[in-house]
Design a protein around this motif. Structure first.
Motif, mmCIF file in Angstrom:
data_model
loop_
_atom_site.group_PDB
_atom_site.id
_atom_site.type_symbol
_atom_site.label_atom_id
_atom_site.label_comp_id
_atom_site.label_asym_id
_atom_site.label_seq_id
_atom_site.Cartn_x
_atom_site.Cartn_y
_atom_site.Cartn_z
ATOM 1 N N UNK A 3 8.459 4.479 -1.724
ATOM 2 C CA UNK A 3 7.069 4.797 -1.403
ATOM 3 C C UNK A 3 6.246 3.529 -1.178
ATOM 4 N N UNK A 4 6.504 2.498 -2.020
ATOM 5 C CA UNK A 4 5.714 1.265 -1.859
ATOM 6 C C UNK A 4 5.960 0.642 -0.497
ATOM 7 N N UNK A 5 7.245 0.708 -0.028
ATOM 8 C CA UNK A 5 7.542 0.163 1.317
ATOM 9 C C UNK A 5 6.783 0.928 2.388
ATOM 10 N N UNK A 6 6.786 2.207 2.183
ATOM 11 C CA UNK A 6 6.112 3.078 3.170
ATOM 12 C C UNK A 6 4.615 2.723 3.256
ATOM 13 N N UNK A 7 4.022 2.555 2.062
ATOM 14 C CA UNK A 7 2.590 2.222 2.036
ATOM 15 C C UNK A 7 2.377 0.869 2.708
ATOM 16 N N UNK A 8 3.279 -0.091 2.432
ATOM 17 C CA UNK A 8 3.126 -1.416 3.019
ATOM 18 C C UNK A 8 3.198 -1.324 4.551
ATOM 19 N N UNK A 49 6.131 11.396 8.776
ATOM 20 C CA UNK A 49 7.140 12.459 8.653
ATOM 21 C C UNK A 49 7.919 12.301 7.345
ATOM 22 N N UNK A 50 7.974 11.069 6.891
ATOM 23 C CA UNK A 50 8.662 10.766 5.632
ATOM 24 C C UNK A 50 8.040 11.535 4.461
ATOM 25 N N UNK A 51 6.742 11.833 4.616
ATOM 26 C CA UNK A 51 6.009 12.454 3.524
ATOM 27 C C UNK A 51 6.648 13.753 3.054
ATOM 28 N N UNK A 62 0.646 9.316 -0.803
ATOM 29 C CA UNK A 62 0.871 8.905 0.590
ATOM 30 C C UNK A 62 -0.168 9.515 1.532
ATOM 31 N N UNK A 63 -0.518 10.791 1.245
ATOM 32 C CA UNK A 63 -1.513 11.486 2.086
ATOM 33 C C UNK A 63 -2.817 10.714 2.107
ATOM 34 N N UNK A 68 -6.561 7.171 5.034
ATOM 35 C CA UNK A 68 -7.368 5.963 5.106
ATOM 36 C C UNK A 68 -7.031 5.158 6.364
ATOM 37 N N UNK A 69 -5.714 5.026 6.639
ATOM 38 C CA UNK A 69 -5.292 4.253 7.809
ATOM 39 C C UNK A 69 -5.784 4.933 9.087
#
Ligand code: FA5
Length: 344
Positions: A3-8, A49-51, A62-63, A68-69
């Motif tokens: 998840x942290x990678x995804x956020x990054x 889509x990973x969500x 993640x949502x 925000x992005x």
């Protein structure tokens, strides 16, 4: 992917978008860029889509990042668009105008020949004291036929039968219904002309399914056929500007008695016996129907036929225009061809 990678990665995409948007030079470019990130197959959308594969708690986290992005990208789009808009406005203000350049000419329009003819005809009759009256182009069977002594089974209907809107409503086949409307609305004396468009099931070089007539009606005490003759002669002499003659040929219109067609001397040839195509060698051309108003019509409109007499006529305006300007096909008036219209 953790998840942290995804956020990054999402954060990185947001920052990347900001740089790219700053470098874009048009609205089109920005919109295309936006689609590359947020569109269905856009890079941000793909990551999201990973969500679906995550646990509910992670999905919530993640949502929030995704939203925000997305919002920051949209805000960036708005900001850049307004920046570009002001830049364009400033550039526009700075534009210098070369006042010495020749202007673009707009070709002057002109009044259509038929309108000219109508106005000229009205002006000539106005000299004799006629006022202009108007009636609807879509009128009742009553005004167009019945009140003019042409009942439903009358053979005279065949000559003027027209386009029916319903059993009782028609496109008027002549301007004569205006006579009825005027006489119902006012007491004698009456002295009107009614120019306007009429419709018939006709179509050849001298007959159009839509054409213009000018109706004339004069009712007063002591009106005679010779008055009709004088008025028609005045019109022809004034309109053609020379000593052309007219003649009356007995004819039948149910709403006048006696009735006559008005012929004028052919404006193109020397007279009978010529090979003229306009008058077919007769020396005369029909321009109108006319006659003394039938007492039956006066009865319909409540006029005292013992006290008043009157005359009426209905003239084809295209016909007189064709004669005056040597036009050999009535369709020229309606085709809108500037090569024809610009001549008048
Ligand atoms: C009538 O229409 C009568 N209402 C005229 C009238 C009025 C008679 C008042 C008595 C009293 P007619 O159908 O003849 O009559 O038409 C009159 C004129 O309209 C013709 O002389 C002709 O100049 C013109 N005209 C008739 N049909 C056409 C057509 N299809 N296209 C162009 N002009 C036409």
């Amino acid at each position: 992917m953790a998840t942290t990678d995804l956020v990054r990665q999402l954060e990185a995409l947001g920052a990347e978008f900001g740089r790219a948007a700053g470098a874009s030079a048009s609205e089109q470019e920005i919109r295309a860029l936006q689609a590359r990130y947020l569109g269905k197959k856009g890079s941000v959308s793909q990551l999201m889509k990973e969500m679906g594969k995550r646990q509910p708690a992670e999905r919530r986290e993640l949502g929030a990042v995704f939203n925000r992005i997305k919002e920051s990208i949209e805000a960036e789009v708005g900001r850049r668009l307004s920046e570009l808009g002001s830049a364009a406005a400033i550039a526009d203000l700075g534009r210098s105008i070369d006042v010495t350049l020749p202007g673009r000419t707009v070709p002057p329009g002109r009044v259509h020949l038929l309108t000219q003819i109508r106005e000229q005809a009205v002006a000539i009759f106005a000299e004799l004291g006629f006022e202009v009256a108007e009636g609807p182009q879509v009128d009742t069977d009553f005004h167009c036929f019945e009140a003019l002594a042409i009942p439903k089974d009358h053979p005279a209907r065949d000559m003027q039968d027209t386009f029916y809107v319903s059993d009782e409503v028609v496109l008027r086949p002549h301007t004569s219904p205006v006579q009825i409307r005027v006489m119902k609305a006012q007491k004698p004396p009456v002295r009107i002309v009614a120019p306007g468009v009429v419709y018939r099931r006709d179509d050849d070089a001298t007959h159009s399914p839509m054409f213009m007539q000018i109706e004339g009606l004069l009712v007063d005490e002591g009106v005679r056929f010779s008055d009709l003759k004088g008025v028609m002669l005045h019109f022809v002499r004034r309109y053609f500007g020379r000593g052309l003659d007219i003649r009356f040929r007995p004819s039948y219109f149910p709403f006048v008695e006696p009735g006559a067609e008005v012929d004028m001397q052919c404006a193109f040839c020397a007279g009978p016996g010529s090979t003229c195509r306009v008058c077919k060698g007769t020396g005369w051309v029909e321009i109108a129907g006319s006659g003394m108003v039938d007492p039956e019509v006066f009865r319909q409109v409540g006029y005292d036929s013992e006290r008043y007499t009157g005359f009426a006529f209905g003239m084809g305006l295209e016909r007189v225009a064709m004669l005056r300007h040597g036009v050999n096909d009535i369709k020229f008036f309606y085709e809108g061809d500037l090569r024809f219209l610009a001549q008048f």
